[in-house]
Write a protein that holds these residues in place. Structure first.
Motif, PDB file in Angstrom:
ATOM      1  N   ALA A 155      -1.261   0.764   0.963  1.00  0.00           N
ATOM      2  CA  ALA A 155      -1.519  -0.673   1.103  1.00  0.00           C
ATOM      3  C   ALA A 155      -0.627  -1.506   0.183  1.00  0.00           C
ATOM      4  O   ALA A 155      -0.326  -2.657   0.487  1.00  0.00           O
ATOM      5  CB  ALA A 155      -2.984  -0.962   0.805  1.00  0.00           C
ATOM      6  N   ASN A 156      -0.178  -0.925  -0.932  1.00  0.00           N
ATOM      7  CA  ASN A 156       0.674  -1.655  -1.875  1.00  0.00           C
ATOM      8  C   ASN A 156       2.163  -1.461  -1.626  1.00  0.00           C
ATOM      9  O   ASN A 156       2.985  -2.056  -2.311  1.00  0.00           O
ATOM     10  CB  ASN A 156       0.344  -1.243  -3.319  1.00  0.00           C
ATOM     11  CG  ASN A 156      -1.030  -1.706  -3.727  1.00  0.00           C
ATOM     12  OD1 ASN A 156      -1.572  -2.646  -3.152  1.00  0.00           O
ATOM     13  ND2 ASN A 156      -1.614  -1.033  -4.699  1.00  0.00           N
ATOM     14  N   CYS A 190       5.367  -2.039   0.551  1.00  0.00           N
ATOM     15  CA  CYS A 190       5.921  -2.865   1.632  1.00  0.00           C
ATOM     16  C   CYS A 190       6.885  -2.058   2.488  1.00  0.00           C
ATOM     17  O   CYS A 190       6.934  -2.217   3.701  1.00  0.00           O
ATOM     18  CB  CYS A 190       6.628  -4.078   1.051  1.00  0.00           C
ATOM     19  SG  CYS A 190       5.579  -5.086   0.005  1.00  0.00           S
ATOM     20  N   ASP A 231      -0.984   7.717   1.481  1.00  0.00           N
ATOM     21  CA  ASP A 231      -1.575   7.336   0.203  1.00  0.00           C
ATOM     22  C   ASP A 231      -1.336   8.418  -0.848  1.00  0.00           C
ATOM     23  O   ASP A 231      -1.811   9.546  -0.717  1.00  0.00           O
ATOM     24  CB  ASP A 231      -3.081   7.105   0.351  1.00  0.00           C
ATOM     25  CG  ASP A 231      -3.408   5.705   0.812  1.00  0.00           C
ATOM     26  OD1 ASP A 231      -2.575   4.794   0.610  1.00  0.00           O
ATOM     27  OD2 ASP A 231      -4.494   5.508   1.384  1.00  0.00           O
ATOM     28  N   THR A 271      -0.560   3.645  -3.480  1.00  0.00           N
ATOM     29  CA  THR A 271      -1.375   3.511  -2.269  1.00  0.00           C
ATOM     30  C   THR A 271      -0.521   2.857  -1.198  1.00  0.00           C
ATOM     31  O   THR A 271       0.288   1.969  -1.483  1.00  0.00           O
ATOM     32  CB  THR A 271      -2.636   2.659  -2.521  1.00  0.00           C
ATOM     33  OG1 THR A 271      -2.236   1.371  -2.947  1.00  0.00           O
ATOM     34  CG2 THR A 271      -3.536   3.304  -3.559  1.00  0.00           C
TER      35      THR A 271
END
Length: 192
Positions: free
Chosen positions: A158-159, A161, A134, A156
């Motif tokens: 999570a964003n 791919c 992150d 982050t």
């Protein structure tokens, strides 16, 4: 016209024979420690490394074996999430417990627990390994094994791919599009 079509058909059938592949199916019956593989990597000597959910396996083209390490050396974590050949004869093994850097023939294993749960590692064309966390791009200094961190504002995990590292660019494939950062290297030190 029919003769021409017949000749083309016969040529196509013959070409298909030329393009045949030799595919071998390997399973737990052959010695893999599990039948579910999360990662596969080929080493410079041709040996394949398989990262199943239960330990690291090697395949030399004829036999599957569990990875062997020198006395006192082991991998931390048994769930192999990613295997990557970096530098000269070093293999990064990312497990559920963190990053393990293994030298040639398992002579030494260096463990980095701060990368536990990380699932994003890549290398650049020079063979240097990078870890995305992150808001940070991390790399391990070849000289002393220390971790260096480059800040990535607003990023982050999570964003993201996926990501790639070229000679001079960090490329992030995010849910909102492609983001690039210039990457500079001087004496094994990277800057963005």
């Amino acid at each position: 016209m029919r003769k021409l079509l017949l000749i083309i058909l016969l040529l196509c059938l013959n070409l298909q024979h030329i393009l045949a592949y030799n595919i071998r199916h390997i399973s737990s019956a052959d010695g893999l420690s599990a039948s579910s593989e999360l990662t596969i990597e080929q080493q410079h000597n041709g040996t394949m490394l398989f990262g199943p959910i239960d330990g690291l396996n090697t395949y030399d083209g004829s036999k599957v074996r569990p990875a062997i390490f020198n006395a006192g050396q082991r991998l931390y974590g048994n769930l192999i999430e990613h295997v990557l050949n970096v530098e000269n004869n070093k293999t990064w093994v990312l497990t559920n417990y963190g990053l393990n850097i293994v030298t040639a023939q398992g002579q030494a294993v260096r463990y980095y627990p701060q990368f536990q749960g990380l699932r994003r590692i890549r290398k650049n064309p020079q063979g240097d390994g990078f870890l995305l966390t992150d808001g940070k791009l991390n790399y391990i200094d070849k000289r002393d094994g220390s971790v260096h961190t480059l800040p990535l504002k607003g990023i982050t995990l999570a964003n993201v791919c996926d990501f790639a590292v070229s000679n001079r660019t960090l490329i992030l494939f995010t849910t909102e599009g492609i983001v690039t950062y210039p990457l500079h290297a001087s004496n094994n030190v990277y800057t963005i």
